[in-house]
Design an enzyme around this catalytic site. Sequence first.
Site, PDB file in Angstrom:
ATOM      1  N   ASP A  12       0.939  -0.892  -0.215  1.00  0.00           N
ATOM      2  CA  ASP A  12       0.425   0.171   0.298  1.00  0.00           C
ATOM      3  C   ASP A  12       0.704   1.306   0.230  1.00  0.00           C
ATOM      4  O   ASP A  12      -0.032   2.380   0.695  1.00  0.00           O
ATOM      5  CB  ASP A  12      -0.869  -0.150   1.062  1.00  0.00           C
ATOM      6  CG  ASP A  12      -1.584  -1.130   1.201  1.00  0.00           C
ATOM      7  OD1 ASP A  12      -2.318  -1.681   0.327  1.00  0.00           O
ATOM      8  OD2 ASP A  12      -1.622  -1.534   2.297  1.00  0.00           O
ATOM      9  N   LYS A  15       2.109   2.020  -5.013  1.00  0.00           N
ATOM     10  CA  LYS A  15       2.594   1.878  -6.708  1.00  0.00           C
ATOM     11  C   LYS A  15       1.763   2.241  -8.014  1.00  0.00           C
ATOM     12  O   LYS A  15       2.293   1.924  -8.714  1.00  0.00           O
ATOM     13  CB  LYS A  15       3.585  -0.157  -6.328  1.00  0.00           C
ATOM     14  CG  LYS A  15       3.806  -0.324  -5.481  1.00  0.00           C
ATOM     15  CD  LYS A  15       4.309  -1.885  -5.551  1.00  0.00           C
ATOM     16  CE  LYS A  15       3.005  -2.831  -4.690  1.00  0.00           C
ATOM     17  NZ  LYS A  15       2.393  -2.508  -3.027  1.00  0.00           N
ATOM     18  N   GLY A  39      -4.334  -5.332  -3.753  1.00  0.00           N
ATOM     19  CA  GLY A  39      -5.299  -3.911  -4.640  1.00  0.00           C
ATOM     20  C   GLY A  39      -4.931  -2.450  -5.300  1.00  0.00           C
ATOM     21  O   GLY A  39      -4.135  -1.823  -3.904  1.00  0.00           O
ATOM     22  N   GLY A 301     -11.083  -3.309   3.084  1.00  0.00           N
ATOM     23  CA  GLY A 301     -11.818  -2.646   3.553  1.00  0.00           C
ATOM     24  C   GLY A 301     -11.177  -2.318   5.265  1.00  0.00           C
ATOM     25  O   GLY A 301     -12.090  -1.767   6.293  1.00  0.00           O
ATOM     26  N   SER A 412       5.439  12.254  -4.568  1.00  0.00           N
ATOM     27  CA  SER A 412       4.383  12.413  -4.469  1.00  0.00           C
ATOM     28  C   SER A 412       2.960  13.195  -3.552  1.00  0.00           C
ATOM     29  O   SER A 412       3.597  12.893  -2.383  1.00  0.00           O
ATOM     30  CB  SER A 412       3.036  10.660  -4.732  1.00  0.00           C
ATOM     31  OG  SER A 412       2.253  10.730  -4.937  1.00  0.00           O
TER      32      SER A 412
END
Length: 423
Positions: A12, A15, A39, A301, A412
């Site tokens: 997470d 990427k 995800g 989630g 970023s």
Amino acid sequence: MFTIITGSQFGDEGKGKIVDLMSKDYDLVVRFQGGNNAGHTVKVGDDVYKLHLIPSGFLLDSRVLIGPGTVVDPGVLLEEVDMLSAGGIDLPPEKMGIDAKTSIIMPYHIELDVLRESKRTEKIGTTGRGIGFAYIDKVARDEVRMADLTSSERLMKRLSELAASKEAAIRDLGGDPGIVMDEGLIEKYVQLGERMAPYITDVSYEVNKALDDGKNVLAEGAQGTHLDVIHGTQKFVTSSCTIAGSACANIGVGPTRVDSVLGIVKAYITRVGEGPMPTELFDDLGKQIQEAGGEIGTTTGRSRRCGWFDLPLLKKAIYLNGYTSIALTKLDVLLDLEPIKVCVAYDLNGKVLDYPPEDTADLAACKPVYQELPGWDDDLTGVQSFDDLPPAAKDYVLYLEDKMGVPVEFISVGPARDQTFRK
Ligand code: IMP
């Protein structure tokens, strides 16, 4: 040119967004390990797509490939294809390929994963997608491969060889063994196989040929370095090798062809599922970072656990991956934190360590030793260049770069493609 991208922490790290950004310069984007436990979220204009299997490069002109070292749930893959198609993004076989040797996640793998996790006294916190059990079958040479789905005779022959042991395993864990030879499920898998047949390819051949022809190939890892099945925080890890060398082994391309390895590094650290994370924040600061960073797992989630930047873990990630440069993500999230802390070492029972101990229980016992740095209160989400960052944010980046000893190539400051700049 052959570039490998991996996550340097516990997954997470962002990427997907960096791959999306870089893919304009790459002819092939290849996913090399893991499955739909991963995800990533891709933003196209106002549309947001949550994807688990299809690599991010599909938005531009790259061809996307799913390599033989992955484990694929064909229903999930085709749902993603259909979802993108409904949004006007078509992925015909010219744009996407899947290797014939890819292991298929069967319904009984999911059943076994969920049953096994429910029986553990000390949980791993798996995503319940059957990943570990599909990999067990690959190593045991009991897998169903992508090519086995292309005819019902072939699939039935394979399942009849495997059925007894799968049924026994499910029965042992207290589940319903009927799922293994369920006619409706088998029929569904045959139909999925028929739809996927035109996509089947030889990924190793395609990648090597593309490199021979002077094309550019990007290998995209899933999860993160410290979830690696060999080098991670055992047993709280995933079931595949997540580090850069794994790209070569899993795709089938020699290490002599690698030109660069980009590490994706979040400006703090998160983890979803169980396992040690020495800098975890259990207080309101942890919640503040979780909310500001939208740290909710794309697949399950679940809320992600948040903590300060951990340099010892990052040093290990640099050794394990051999990064040539770094993309520092989510710098904007560290807003209104005074001071910002960076873990520079651990205290393990009075001993100071600047590199993580090998044993997971020892890592869990490590107390972070922090260096404090000034924070900032300017919103960074509109910043377009390194020079425009507030001085404290610049200093934070330069401090980490110096300590990591690897150049920061990208920064970023938000989820959109244009919220990224080169340092
Ligand atoms: P599994 O991969 O479903 O077997 O889960 C094993 C561990 O890896 C659990 O702690 C999961 O939460 C974690 N994990 C698996 N995939 C990801 C990912 O893409 N991001 C972050 N953690 C993951």
